[in-house]
Design a protein around this motif. Structure first.
Motif, PDB file in Angstrom:
ATOM      1  N   ARG A   1      -5.898   9.451  -1.178  1.00 28.43           N
ATOM      2  CA  ARG A   1      -5.786   8.460  -0.100  1.00 28.43           C
ATOM      3  C   ARG A   1      -4.727   7.416  -0.465  1.00 28.43           C
ATOM      4  O   ARG A   1      -4.373   7.291  -1.642  1.00 28.43           O
ATOM      5  N   PRO A   2      -4.240   6.674   0.526  1.00 28.71           N
ATOM      6  CA  PRO A   2      -3.268   5.613   0.235  1.00 28.71           C
ATOM      7  C   PRO A   2      -3.902   4.551  -0.666  1.00 28.71           C
ATOM      8  O   PRO A   2      -5.090   4.260  -0.530  1.00 28.71           O
TER       9      PRO A   2
ATOM     10  N   ARG B   1       3.529  15.104  -0.194  1.00 26.00           N
ATOM     11  CA  ARG B   1       2.303  15.878  -0.094  1.00 26.00           C
ATOM     12  C   ARG B   1       2.539  17.307  -0.608  1.00 26.00           C
ATOM     13  O   ARG B   1       1.685  17.897  -1.272  1.00 26.00           O
TER      14      ARG B   1
ATOM     15  N   THR C   1       4.568  10.779   1.482  1.00 25.53           N
ATOM     16  CA  THR C   1       5.317  11.298   2.630  1.00 25.53           C
ATOM     17  C   THR C   1       5.017  12.792   2.712  1.00 25.53           C
ATOM     18  O   THR C   1       4.337  13.341   1.837  1.00 25.53           O
TER      19      THR C   1
ATOM     20  N   ILE D   1       0.870  -1.163   0.000  1.00 25.22           N
ATOM     21  CA  ILE D   1       0.000   0.000   0.000  1.00 25.22           C
ATOM     22  C   ILE D   1       0.913   1.221   0.000  1.00 25.22           C
ATOM     23  O   ILE D   1       1.830   1.324   0.817  1.00 25.22           O
ATOM     24  N   TYR D   2       0.652   2.137  -0.923  1.00 25.61           N
ATOM     25  CA  TYR D   2       1.490   3.331  -1.014  1.00 25.61           C
ATOM     26  C   TYR D   2       0.782   4.535  -0.434  1.00 25.61           C
ATOM     27  O   TYR D   2      -0.428   4.685  -0.559  1.00 25.61           O
ATOM     28  N   SER D   3       1.567   5.402   0.217  1.00 25.63           N
ATOM     29  CA  SER D   3       1.001   6.672   0.653  1.00 25.63           C
ATOM     30  C   SER D   3       2.062   7.761   0.499  1.00 25.63           C
ATOM     31  O   SER D   3       3.251   7.476   0.359  1.00 25.63           O
TER      32      SER D   3
ATOM     33  N   ILE E   1       7.034   9.036  -1.668  1.00 23.73           N
ATOM     34  CA  ILE E   1       6.011   8.090  -1.205  1.00 23.73           C
ATOM     35  C   ILE E   1       6.663   7.010  -0.352  1.00 23.73           C
ATOM     36  O   ILE E   1       7.872   6.806  -0.411  1.00 23.73           O
TER      37      ILE E   1
ATOM     38  N   LEU F   1      -2.623   9.410  -5.191  1.00 23.50           N
ATOM     39  CA  LEU F   1      -2.235   9.164  -3.802  1.00 23.50           C
ATOM     40  C   LEU F   1      -2.565  10.349  -2.896  1.00 23.50           C
ATOM     41  O   LEU F   1      -2.663  10.196  -1.678  1.00 23.50           O
ATOM     42  N   ASP F   2      -2.737  11.497  -3.493  1.00 23.04           N
ATOM     43  CA  ASP F   2      -3.056  12.675  -2.697  1.00 23.04           C
ATOM     44  C   ASP F   2      -4.424  12.514  -2.032  1.00 23.04           C
ATOM     45  O   ASP F   2      -4.678  13.033  -0.956  1.00 23.04           O
TER      46      ASP F   2
END
Ligand code: ADP
Ligand code: ZN
Ligand code: ZN
Length: 811
Positions: free
Chosen positions: A148-149, A122, A118, A114-116, A175, A145-146
């Motif tokens: 949500r993850p 952001r 950093t 799962i990517y989110s 990320i 990704l902005d």
């Protein structure tokens, strides 16, 4: 006063064979216990591991902090942890990977990454919103990704080339990836397997707001119709029932449960049989050990149709009456809904089923029922040997000779043998059942390690089937034709059709033709990734590699000599079905092999169709030989008994004997006696002769002498060592180095190889193999450990060395 628990040692599923020490965050200090799963940082990743120990000894290097506790209650108790340690040493497998294989709970956690974003990421994303445009993959990924993850799988669908974009974004620190993420909804099972039930709460008193129409309708239907309803059937009565039920369950207004594998199957209730004298004698022994709470392994050797199942059921009754749990292991293919139904009927809600065909969530749910003590009887395939049964008193391994008990990936354990070790430590009783026991088990009974119990006769003294051996060389001389079916087999099938009886025909090879070759130069069409011939499958008119699934067109010209004399050789099960249609145009024919059985229900669908006599003839591979009890089958034909005999494996004879005997055992299980026709070109081979005579004792005597002479199991402990690499040079070099490591061979150890493996290339990897035979188990383990240490110091890729202890196949 005990010191404050500040650290814990965690076993992680990585090839490195040591636990890692982590610092416990304040909030977890008194909650983390031995046997719990935790989420731990490992390099840049986050991994799920099992806690081995909680302590207050500071490690040499600074410890990182544990991220999360996944279970309040341990998933592995002390006994199972000890079993894991034993497996890890005996089978030379890393402990972390072994422990992971012991619980089915990883399925509750979505696999993959799962990517989110950093905080740096952001920032970049914000600037993108301010206008900076472009539709490159990296920008598209950042935008998504902005919000949500997201999972790697999702991103892959949305953004072409997302993989390289993710890599570069991760490198830049925009990320971060998490290996595991949110827990899955355990009730994601299909509607057909879900039951919904009214919980006594009306919509009015339970919710303030209004429920959607579909949910309201379903709720009032459930209120008026008490009891559990199958969700799939409900959908025909109440629109959108499936979605509504799930939503109601989440709100706590309806109960939702995964239905047991079999409940959907209608079975008429059958009272327990009264045991006959042989059954009773065997059962009495088992019962006595159970009552004495004494570890003992019984080898229940009973001919096909001798009523072994009824003994299993009675033994389970005994265990339950003594307040203990029971575990029944069955071969991969043997756990059909019909079998499960038998156990549900007898033990009702106390049964849990663990099948590899279930999805992860379903398995996790059954596992939890076992852990909580809700289910005391477990019916399972191989990995079920680790089921957390409460006060385990009895383990039964049905068809104990079956190859599927050996796991073919790390940890490469033998489920049957693990069952015996587990039972020993739990003061439990083991029953190993088979008509054709493995040489190892029967030998253990000879030496007194196991106790042999015999059922020498079929139930109600039904005769064993008559077996006719047909020498296909003679058949050719007499007919001058290379026919697939002998005249005797054709006559036998014709007779069944006329009498309304059923036939099973077994072939030891799937596909249409065995292989395709050039008649001019003899070149055989081989797989591009593996050094094996490809099999022709006519349905798709393609060649298929049975090892790696590579498929290709049939060439019009020989790739080697350009000749157009392409020839189809040998007969596969698909061709067999075809030829049968030609010979018996009015017969109803079904086929059972890995091509027709692709989904998890196909197998049972075809078999139950055959059981209900929707078909006259069932054609298939090994799959049809296993344990089915279909009374109307009076003929079993074995088209090519020799299929497995030429294989370079010391178990070839044993496998052939078992397959033929088991297949023959399908005939004449009802009131009408059965016959078996075995076609062979080796009518004098002892495995074939003994199978035709249904004479296990004669086979055992001959085979065990041969094993002793050549120092094969059970007279030696063996391990197969495989070295593989994409580079042929590396594979050769590594195997030579390993070979040198064990030269000169220690006393009592023989080493064959290293040599090119029988399948020299597989899935694009070159393979070399070495066979170790040791007179002592300890010696073997020492050598194998030295090899693993060597590979670790030399920093070999962890997948290049495969150690298979007690291998069931050398291919
Ligand atoms: P096995 O597993 O040994 O091949 P099964 O357990 O399938 O044999 O039993 C064969 C058949 O005999 C089954 O249909 C079973 O219901 C029936 N059976 C078992 N025990 C008895 C008994 N004591 N009396 C009558 N029928 C029995
Ligand atoms: Zn050619
Ligand atoms: Zn291949």
């Amino acid at each position: 006063m005990p010191a404050e628990p500040i650290y814990c040692d965690v076993s992680l599923p990585v090839p490195l064979d040591q636990p890692f020490t982590y610092l416990l965050p304040e909030t977890l200090r008194h909650r983390v216990r031995t046997g719990c799963r935790v989420l731990a940082p490992f390099g840049a990743r986050k991994l799920t591991g099992i806690v081995l120990r909680v302590h207050s000894e500071p490690p040499a290097a600074a410890a990182r902090e544990l991220l999360r506790l996944l279970d309040e209650e341990p998933v592995l108790d002390e006994a199972l942890l000890a079993l894991g340690r034993w497996i890890s040493v005996y089978y030379c497998a890393p402990l972390g990977e072994t422990l992971r294989a012991m619980t089915p709970l990883s399925g509750e956690i979505r696999r993959g990454k799962i990517y989110s974003l950093t905080s740096a990421g952001r920032e970049v994303a914000r600037q993108l919103h301010l206008g900076a445009g472009g539709d490159e993959p990296t920008i598209a990924v950042l935008r998504l990704l902005d919000a949500r993850p997201l999972s790697a799988t999702y991103l892959k669908q949305k953004v072409p080339q997302s993989a390289s974009a993710l890599r570069s974004l991760e490198k830049k620190g925009f990320i971060e990836a998490e290996d595991v993420a949110a827990e899955r909804d355990p009730l994601r099972a299909s509607a057909a397997r879900l039951h919904v039930e009214f919980l006594g709460k009306r919509a009015e008193d339970a919710t303030h707001g209004k429920l959607p129409k579909a949910e309201r309708e379903l709720l009032s239907y459930l209120e008026l119709h008490p009891g559990a309803h199958n969700l799939a059937s409900l959908e025909e009565i109440v629109p959108k029932a499936s979605t509504a039920a799930r939503s109601l369950a989440r709100k706590g207004l309806a109960g939702l449960a995964v239905e047991a594998a079999s409940a959907a199957l209608e079975t008429s209730f059958r009272p327990p049989h009264t045991l006959n004298a042989h059954q009773l004698a065997a059962f009495t022994r088992i019962h006595a050990s159970l009552e004495a709470r004494q570890f003992q392994t019984y080898l229940l050797q009973g001919v096909t149709g001798s009523g072994k199942t009824e003994i299993y059921l009675k033994a389970i009754d005994s265990a339950l009456a003594l307040g203990r749990g029971a575990l029944l292991l069955v071969p991969e293919i043997g756990l059909t809904p019909a079998v499960a139904a038998q156990f549900h009927q007898r033990f009702q809600g106390k049964v849990a089923i663990l099948h590899s065909a279930f999805n992860d969530a379903e398995r996790a749910q059954e596992w939890r029922r076992i852990r909580s003590g809700d289910a005391l009887v477990v019916v399972a395939t191989r990995s079920g040997v680790f089921a957390p049964v409460r006060d385990l008193g009895l383990i039964i391994v049905d068809e104990e000779h079956d190859q599927s008990y050996k796991q073919q990936e790390t940890p490469r354990y033998q489920g049957r043998d693990v069952a015996v070790v587990r039972a020993r430590d739990a003061d439990a009783v083991v029953v190993l059942g088979s008509a054709t026991p493995s040489l190892e088990s029967r030998h253990n009974a000879e030496t007194g390690k196991y106790v042999r119990l015999e059922l020498p006769e079929r139930i109600e003294q039904r005769p064993m089937p008559r077996v006719d051996l047909i020498d296909m060389r003679q058949e050719f001389l007499e007919t001058r034709k290379n026919n697939t079916f002998s005249r005797a087999l054709i006559a036998a099938v014709t007779e069944r059709l006329e009498n309304g009886e059923q036939s099973m025909l077994l072939l030891n090879r799937r596909g249409f033709s065995s292989f395709v070759a050039c008649r001019a130069c003899g070149h055989r069409m081989e797989c591009v990734n593996c050094s094996v011939t490809m099999t022709y499958h006519r349905r798709d008119r393609r060649l298929l590699c049975h090892y790696c699934n590579y498929s290709d067109r049939v060439p019009e010209r020989c790739p080697k000599c350009e000749s157009d004399h392409i020839q189809f050789l040998g007969v596969g099960s698909e061709r067999l079905e075809d030829e049968l249609h030609g010979a018996f145009p009015r017969a109803r024919i079904a086929r059972l092999d890995r091509d027709t059985v692709t989904g998890k229900h196909d197998y049972e669908k075809i078999l139950s169709g055959f059981r209900d006599h929707a078909f006259d003839i069932l054609v298939g591979t090994q799959m049809i030989a296993k344990g089915h009890d279909i009374p109307n089958v009076t003929l079993v034909g074995i088209v090519n008994a020799d299929g497995g005999l030429g294989l370079p494996d010391f178990r070839a004879g044993e496998r052939t004997f078992q397959l033929l005997t088991q297949a023959a055992g399908r005939a004449g299980r009802g009131g009408t006696p059965g016959i078996v026709v075995i076609q062979t070109i080796n009518p004098d081979h002892y495995a074939i002769r003994c199978a035709a005579a249904q004479d296990y004792e004669a086979f055992y005597a001959q085979e065990i002498a041969f094993r002793e002479q050549l120092r094969y199991p059970p007279f030696a402990s063996i391990a197969n060592i495989l070295v593989r690499s994409k580079s042929e040079e590396d594979a050769l070099r590594m195997s030579t180095e390993l070979g040198r490591l064990v030269q000169p061979a220690p006393e009592g150890v023989r080493i064959l190889g290293p040599a090119v493996a029988p399948v020299a290339r597989l899935k694009n990897e070159y393979r070399y193999q070495m066979l170790l035979k040791a007179s002592s188990r300890r010696r073997l383990t020492e050598i194998l450990t030295a090899m693993r240490d060597f590979a670790a110091t030399e920093k070999w890729n962890p997948t290049s060395l495969v150690i298979d202890v007690d291998p069931v196949t050398l291919l």
